[in-house]
Design a protein around this motif. Structure first.
Motif, short mmCIF file in Angstrom:
data_model
loop_
_atom_site.label_atom_id
_atom_site.label_comp_id
_atom_site.label_asym_id
_atom_site.label_seq_id
_atom_site.Cartn_x
_atom_site.Cartn_y
_atom_site.Cartn_z
N HIS A 54 0.62 -1.40 0.32
CA HIS A 54 -0.22 -0.28 -0.20
C HIS A 54 0.77 1.05 -0.10
N GLY A 55 2.27 1.48 0.60
CA GLY A 55 3.09 2.35 0.47
C GLY A 55 3.61 2.70 -0.55
N ALA A 56 3.26 1.15 -2.37
CA ALA A 56 3.73 1.57 -3.49
C ALA A 56 5.57 1.18 -3.01
N ARG A 57 6.44 0.72 -2.16
CA ARG A 57 7.51 0.93 -1.95
C ARG A 57 8.50 -0.61 -2.52
N LEU A 58 8.76 -0.25 -3.99
CA LEU A 58 8.51 -1.94 -4.67
C LEU A 58 10.21 -3.10 -4.20
N ALA A 59 10.96 -1.95 -4.20
CA ALA A 59 12.84 -2.24 -3.84
C ALA A 59 12.40 -2.84 -2.47
N GLN A 60 11.10 -2.23 -1.41
CA GLN A 60 10.83 -2.94 0.04
C GLN A 60 10.87 -4.91 -0.32
N ALA A 61 9.61 -4.70 -1.04
CA ALA A 61 8.36 -5.18 -1.28
C ALA A 61 9.59 -6.86 -2.09
N GLY A 62 10.18 -6.18 -3.43
CA GLY A 62 11.09 -7.52 -3.64
C GLY A 62 12.20 -7.94 -2.66
N GLU A 63 12.65 -7.05 -2.06
CA GLU A 63 14.11 -7.88 -0.84
C GLU A 63 13.07 -8.53 0.58
N THR A 64 12.13 -8.75 0.37
CA THR A 64 11.29 -9.30 1.63
C THR A 64 9.94 -10.39 1.14
N GLU B 201 -14.32 17.08 -12.67
CA GLU B 201 -15.17 18.13 -12.24
C GLU B 201 -15.49 16.79 -10.76
N ARG B 202 -15.10 15.53 -11.07
CA ARG B 202 -15.76 14.91 -9.56
C ARG B 202 -14.46 14.74 -8.49
N ALA B 203 -13.56 15.23 -9.60
CA ALA B 203 -12.21 14.94 -8.84
C ALA B 203 -11.95 16.26 -7.31
N ARG B 204 -12.70 17.22 -7.98
CA ARG B 204 -12.61 18.57 -6.71
C ARG B 204 -13.31 18.14 -5.55
N ASP B 205 -14.05 16.97 -5.48
CA ASP B 205 -14.92 16.85 -4.15
C ASP B 205 -13.64 15.61 -3.49
N VAL B 206 -13.43 15.04 -4.09
CA VAL B 206 -13.11 14.17 -3.18
C VAL B 206 -11.39 14.68 -2.84
N LYS B 207 -11.92 14.41 -1.13
CA LYS B 207 -10.33 14.07 -0.14
C LYS B 207 -9.77 13.25 0.76
N LEU B 208 -8.35 13.04 0.26
CA LEU B 208 -8.30 12.04 0.75
C LEU B 208 -7.28 12.33 2.15
N PRO B 209 -7.86 11.33 3.06
CA PRO B 209 -6.65 11.80 3.87
C PRO B 209 -5.39 11.33 4.24
N ASP B 210 -4.43 11.65 4.64
CA ASP B 210 -3.08 11.51 4.37
C ASP B 210 -2.86 10.20 5.17
N SER B 211 -4.27 9.42 6.05
CA SER B 211 -3.77 8.43 6.27
C SER B 211 -3.97 6.95 5.41
N TYR B 212 -4.32 7.55 3.98
CA TYR B 212 -4.45 6.81 3.22
C TYR B 212 -3.44 6.20 2.18
N SER B 213 -3.46 4.94 2.18
CA SER B 213 -1.99 4.26 1.52
C SER B 213 -2.47 5.22 0.44
#
Length: 408
Positions: free
Chosen positions: A134-144, A325-337
Motif C-alpha cells: 500500500h505504500g508502493a515501496r517496490l524495492a522493499q517488497a522485492g527484498e522481503t 469535476e468529480r476530482a474536486r470533491d475527492v478528499k484524500l486523508p493522509d492516512s490513506y495508502s
C-alpha cells in the motif's frame, strides 16, 4: 510465459502498434477496419499525435492483431540505471517468480526451518509486506517477499488444523503483495501466476468470504485482457453468492461494494457508460452503509475508495471533464495508502490531458510521483501520456519527468 515486445527504450505505444501491424503485413486501413477505428485515428496513434493509453482503446487493437496488451504498452519496464530503487525492485523479480513456482511443491525444509516456524511472527511480516504494497515501496517488497513466501510455504506444510488455515490466509496475503509488485513492474504473466496462487491459498482457508475476495482479483485478470464476459460472469456469481448469504456484516458489505466497483470498471472498459455508472452508484450505497473506510482482505473499500473510482471510471471512458469535476470533491486523508493516492493523481493527470490542460496534467503526475515514485514511473498510462506530451511540446519539468520515466 512472459510477454515481451521487440521495442526499445523510449518507444511509444503507437510505434509498437505500427510494428505489430506491419508484422501482419496489414495496411493502416486494414487495421482500422478490423479494430473498428477510423483511418485517421490509426494514423494519429502510430505517429504519436494521439495517446494510446486507455484499455478501451488498446484492447480492440489487441483483439484485431491477436496480441497481448503488453505488446502495445511495452511491459515489462526496465528503469533507467540512475534509478537505484527501480533497479533494486526489478532485480528481485526472478526470486519472487521462483517462490511462486514452488507453490504446492514439497518444501524439503530442514529441521532448522521447521523449528523456526512462528505463526505470530509470520503474521507481523505479512502485515509489513502489505504495508509495503500500500505504500508502493517496490524495492522493499522485492527484498522481503521471496523469504516471506518461502517461510509461509514451509509453515503451511508443517502446521495443522485452524493454525494451518490461518497460515494459508497469510500466504494468500503474501501472494497478493507479490501479484501487485509484479504487475506494477510490468511482469503481467507472472502477476497472473501470483493471482492463481491467491485463489488456491484462499480456498485452503475454508473461509467463503476469503475465497470470494480472491475471485475479485481473478475477475481482474480477465478484465485486463478484454474478456468482459468472463470477468462479468465471475463478478455476477460473487454478487449472487453474497445475496444468497444475506450477510450484513461489515466484511460482507465491503466485499459487495468492491465487486460493484469491479463491475463498473468492467463495463467502462467495454465502453458501456450507463452500466458502469449504475454499478458505481450501487457501490456508493454500500459505502454509505459502511460509513467508514475499511481494508477487509486488503481491498480498501469505503467512501474514499468509491470517490476515487468516481474519477477513474470516466477516465476509462475518456470523459476528462467529468473526471476533473468529480476530482474536486475527492478528499484524500493522509492516512490513506500512498499507492491509492498516487493512482488517483495519475487519473487526474490523464483527465486533464484529455481536456487539453497539459500544465495541470503535468502537475498531477508530479504529485503522483512524489507519493509513489516507482509505481508512477512504471505506470504504462503515465509513460504513454507524458511521451505524447513531450513529442508535441518539449520543456522544463515535463522533459525532466520524461527522463525519469525513460521515455526521452
Amino acid at each position: 510465459m512472459a510477454y515481451f515486445s521487440d521495442s526499445h527504450e523510449g518507444d511509444s505505444n503507437g510505434q509498437r502498434l505500427a510494428r505489430l501491424r506491419m508484422r501482419r503485413r496489414w495496411t493502416q486501413q486494414r487495421l482500422a477496419t478490423e479494430a473498428g477505428f477510423s483511418l485517421a485515428a490509426i494514423k494519429a496513434f502510430e505517429q504519436g499525435r494521439r495517446a494510446l493509453d486507455r484499455p478501451a482503446t488498446i484492447l480492440p487493437l489487441c483483439r484485431a492483431l491477436g496480441c497481448h496488451p503488453t505488446e502495445i504498452t511495452g511491459g515489462p519496464i526496465i528503469p533507467p540505471q540512475a534509478d537505484r530503487d527501480g533497479q533494486t525492485a526489478v532485480a528481485a523479480v526472478a526470486s519472487v517468480r521462483r517462490a511462486l513456482l514452488r507453490h504446492g511443491r514439497p518444501t524439503r525444509a530442514d529441521d532448522a526451518e521447521v523449528a523456526a516456524v512462528d505463526v505470530p511472527e509470520l503474521r507481523v511480516r505479512a502485515a509489513a509486506a502489505n504495508a509495503d504494497r500500500h505504500g508502493a515501496r517496490l524495492a522493499q517488497a522485492g527484498e522481503t517477499l521471496p523469504a516471506l513466501l518461502r517461510d509461509l510455504q514451509v509453515a503451511a506444510e508443517v502446521t495443522a488444523g485452524s493454525e494451518r488455515c490461518d497460515v494459508y490466509g497469510l500466504l494468500a496475503t503474501a501472494y497478493e503483495c507479490a501479484m501487485q509488485y509484479l504487475y506494477k513492474l510490468g511482469h503481467v504473466s507472472d502477476a497472473t501466476l501470483a493471482t492463481e496462487r491467491v485463489l488456491w491459498s484462499a480456498e485452503a482457508t475454508g473461509d467463503p468470504l476469503r475465497v470470494l475476495a480472491a475471485r475479485w482479483y481473478d475477475a481482474g485478470e480477465f478484465l485486463s485482457i478484454g474478456e468482459h464476459d468472463e470477468a462479468g460472469a465471475i463478478i455476477d456469481e460473487a454478487l449472487a453468492d453474497l445475496t444468497r448469504r444475506q450477510d450484513v456484516s461489515p466484511e460482507a458489505v465491503s466485499l459487495r461494494g468492491a465487486f460493484e466497483l469491479k463491475a463498473a470498471l468492467n463495463h467502462a472498459r467495454a465502453s458501456e457508460k450507463a452500466a458502469a455508472e449504475r454499478h458505481w452508484r450501487r457501490a456508493t450505497k454500500s459505502a454509505d452503509l459502511l460509513g467508514e473506510d475499511r481494508d477487509d482482505w486488503h481491498l480498501q473499500f469505503g467512501p474514499t475508495n468509491v470517490a476515487i473510482w468516481g474519477v477513474s471510471l470516466p477516465v476509462e471512458l475518456g470523459q476528462g471533464r467529468v473526471a476533473v469535476e468529480r476530482a474536486r470533491d475527492v478528499k484524500l486523508p493522509d492516512s490513506y495508502s500512498r499507492e491509492r493516492r498516487s493512482h488517483h493523481f495519475i487519473d487526474v493527470g490523464r483527465a486533464h490531458f484529455y481536456n487539453g490542460q497539459r500544465d495541470a496534467a503535468l502537475g498531477a503526475f508530479l504529485q503522483a510521483e512524489r507519493l509513489a515514485p516507482q509505481a508512477t514511473r512504471m505506470h504504462a498510462g503515465v509513460r504513454e501520456t507524458v511521451g505524447t506530451m513531450i513529442r508535441t511540446q518539449k520543456r522544463g519539468q515535463l522533459v525532466e519527468l520524461g527522463i525519469r520515466l525513460g521515455v526521452v
